[in-house]
Design an enzyme around this catalytic site. Structure first.
Site, mmCIF file in Angstrom:
data_model
loop_
_atom_site.group_PDB
_atom_site.id
_atom_site.type_symbol
_atom_site.label_atom_id
_atom_site.label_comp_id
_atom_site.label_asym_id
_atom_site.label_seq_id
_atom_site.Cartn_x
_atom_site.Cartn_y
_atom_site.Cartn_z
ATOM 1 N N ARG A 97 43.975 41.202 51.570
ATOM 2 C CA ARG A 97 43.312 40.624 50.409
ATOM 3 C C ARG A 97 44.153 40.904 49.163
ATOM 4 N NH1 ARG A 97 36.905 41.884 50.589
ATOM 5 N NH2 ARG A 97 36.973 40.432 48.827
ATOM 6 N N SER A 144 36.693 37.516 39.167
ATOM 7 C CA SER A 144 36.261 38.171 37.937
ATOM 8 C C SER A 144 36.343 39.694 38.062
ATOM 9 C CB SER A 144 34.828 37.761 37.585
ATOM 10 O OG SER A 144 33.916 38.244 38.558
ATOM 11 N N GLN A 145 36.423 40.200 39.289
ATOM 12 C CA GLN A 145 36.493 41.649 39.473
ATOM 13 C C GLN A 145 37.786 42.231 38.927
ATOM 14 O OE1 GLN A 145 35.688 42.594 43.568
ATOM 15 N NE2 GLN A 145 33.609 41.770 43.486
ATOM 16 N N ASP A 288 28.930 33.846 45.732
ATOM 17 C CA ASP A 288 28.350 34.530 46.886
ATOM 18 C C ASP A 288 27.120 33.821 47.438
ATOM 19 O OD1 ASP A 288 30.255 36.489 46.960
ATOM 20 O OD2 ASP A 288 29.087 37.970 45.856
#
Length: 410
Positions: A97, A144-145, A288
């Site tokens: 990731r 956005s994390q 999500d």
């Protein structure tokens, strides 16, 4: 192990939802940065939050955050500004990731972060020190994390942070959640269009209790939408929630679920559907929820066009591919466009004779597909249902309260 999920009906049920994972993980970081002596109340009891809590309390050199993407991003920024040398790693999927956008931004602000194996991906070797800070730009169209991780670390940087966001910022409500929580912990954040400025300052410790999780509530909304006449009470949900996923109230209203806000939560009940077809929705602000809506619409026979899904390809699995693969086993032929759109025009094919829905180590795949049992007398078989521990460990027990049955296929 595979499990058959079956039900012959549905009874009214009251559910105590898990606490919000999104709030829990952010508040744990803010609580640590404020050097608070008190613990956060009503933390989410799930894998993602547990690994975050363990990492913040650990003095070990290597930190294994397993499959928790939020923990990887938030802890990377947190550890970069704390004294000490750490290596942060995770599962094989986590090692694939991407994290380069965040690492590049942190290194430009004075961090010392190196890749242990593959360029752009975990594991990361972090040599912690107080970050210089200053001015940098970050592309907002991936996660956005990354932005939230930088913002939470910013007040303790020597020069603070002036952050320019480029492109369309996805999951904006999660970014707003981060800023709102930072302000609750005493930090000033200046917003001017796509530029965020955070002067050097200190966090102020505050007592904090986490609210229930709207993401977890979505599966009960799906259950009510797929039922003939269901009534569900969910505690700890409020109309003025900090969570972006509270937007499901409006969307599920179209799909036939009425939300009644009460003092300590909500009551869900069936109503007439009033949805335009195809159901068209941009999920940029709450990606999500895409799995829940794709499954619900398909089973209800509502063609759909779901856009703004670009971040789903780098989640626990490639969720776009996973949805196409697994819904096709049930006869629904979806198409993916440009890596960010899912479309179903109502096309059906013969379903697999005895379909087994794979969950891809993804909690949301398991929970989105389980309610289909309401529409299949023979039930629905799911693989590796234990993946729900990532966000909602008691999901199967709660389903059993509503008269769903879990039958081991071993």
């Amino acid at each position: 192990m595979d499990y058959l999920i079956k039900t012959q009906g549905f009874r009214a049920v009251s559910i105590k939802l898990p606490a919000s994972k999104s709030i829990s993980n952010r508040v744990l970081i803010l609580n640590a940065l404020s050097c608070a002596s008190q613990s956060v109340q009503n933390l989410a009891d799930c894998d993602d939050t547990n690994v975050m809590l363990k990492a913040l309390q650990s003095s070990e050199h290597e930190i294994d955050i397993k499959a928790a993407g939020t923990a990887m991003r938030f802890l990377t920024a947190y550890l970069a500004g704390r004294p000490g040398n750490r290596t942060i790693t995770g599962t094989e999927r986590m090692k694939n990731r991407p994290v380069k956008i965040l690492v590049d931004a942190l290194n430009s602000l004075g961090a010392q972060i190196e890749y242990v194996d593959k360029e752009g991906f975990p594991p990361l070797r972090i040599i912690g020190n107080r970050l210089v800070g200053g001015e940098t730009s970050l592309y907002g169209g991936v996660s956005s994390q990354y932005i939230s991780a930088l913002l939470m670390a910013a007040p303790l940087m020597e020069k603070g942070l002036r952050l320019h966001l480029t492109g369309r910022v996805i999951s904006r409500p999660y970014l707003d959640l981060t800023i709102r929580l930072m302000k609750e912990f005493g930090v000033t954040v200046f917003e001017d269009g796509h530029t965020l400025t955070i002067p050097p300052q200190s966090y102020v410790p505050v007592p904090f209790t986490v609210e229930s999780d709207w993401s977890a509530a979505s599966y009960w909304y799906e259950i009510v939408a797929l039922s003939d006449d269901a009534r569900v009470s969910l505690s700890g949900l409020f109309a003025d929630s900090m969570q972006g996923d509270a937007g499901i109230v409006y969307l599920f209203d179209k799909l036939g679920v009425e939300t009644i806000f009460e003092t300590d939560g909500v009551v869900l009940r069936r109503k007439e559907r009033s949805v335009d077809m195809p159901f068209t929705q941009d999920f940029t602000d709450m990606p999500d929820m895409a799995q829940t809506f794709a499954v619900t619409c398909a089973v209800l026979g509502i063609p759909f066009i779901l856009s703004g899904l670009q971040s789903l390809k780098i989640k626990e699995t490639d969720r776009l591919a996973a949805l196409c693969n697994e819904l096709s086993k049930l006869g629904y032929l979806l198409t993916e466009e440009d890596g960010q759109i899912l479309r179903w025009n109502g096309e059906l094919t013969a379903p697999a004779q005895v379909p087994v829905i794979q969950t891809y180590d993804d909690h949301r795949m398991a929970m989105a597909f389980a309610p289909i049992a309401l529409r299949r007398p023979e039930g629905i078989t799911l693989a590796n249902i234990e993946v729900v521990s990532k966000s909602y460990p008691l999901f199967w027990k709660d389903l059993q309260k509503a008269d769903f049955k879990l039958i081991s296929m071993a």
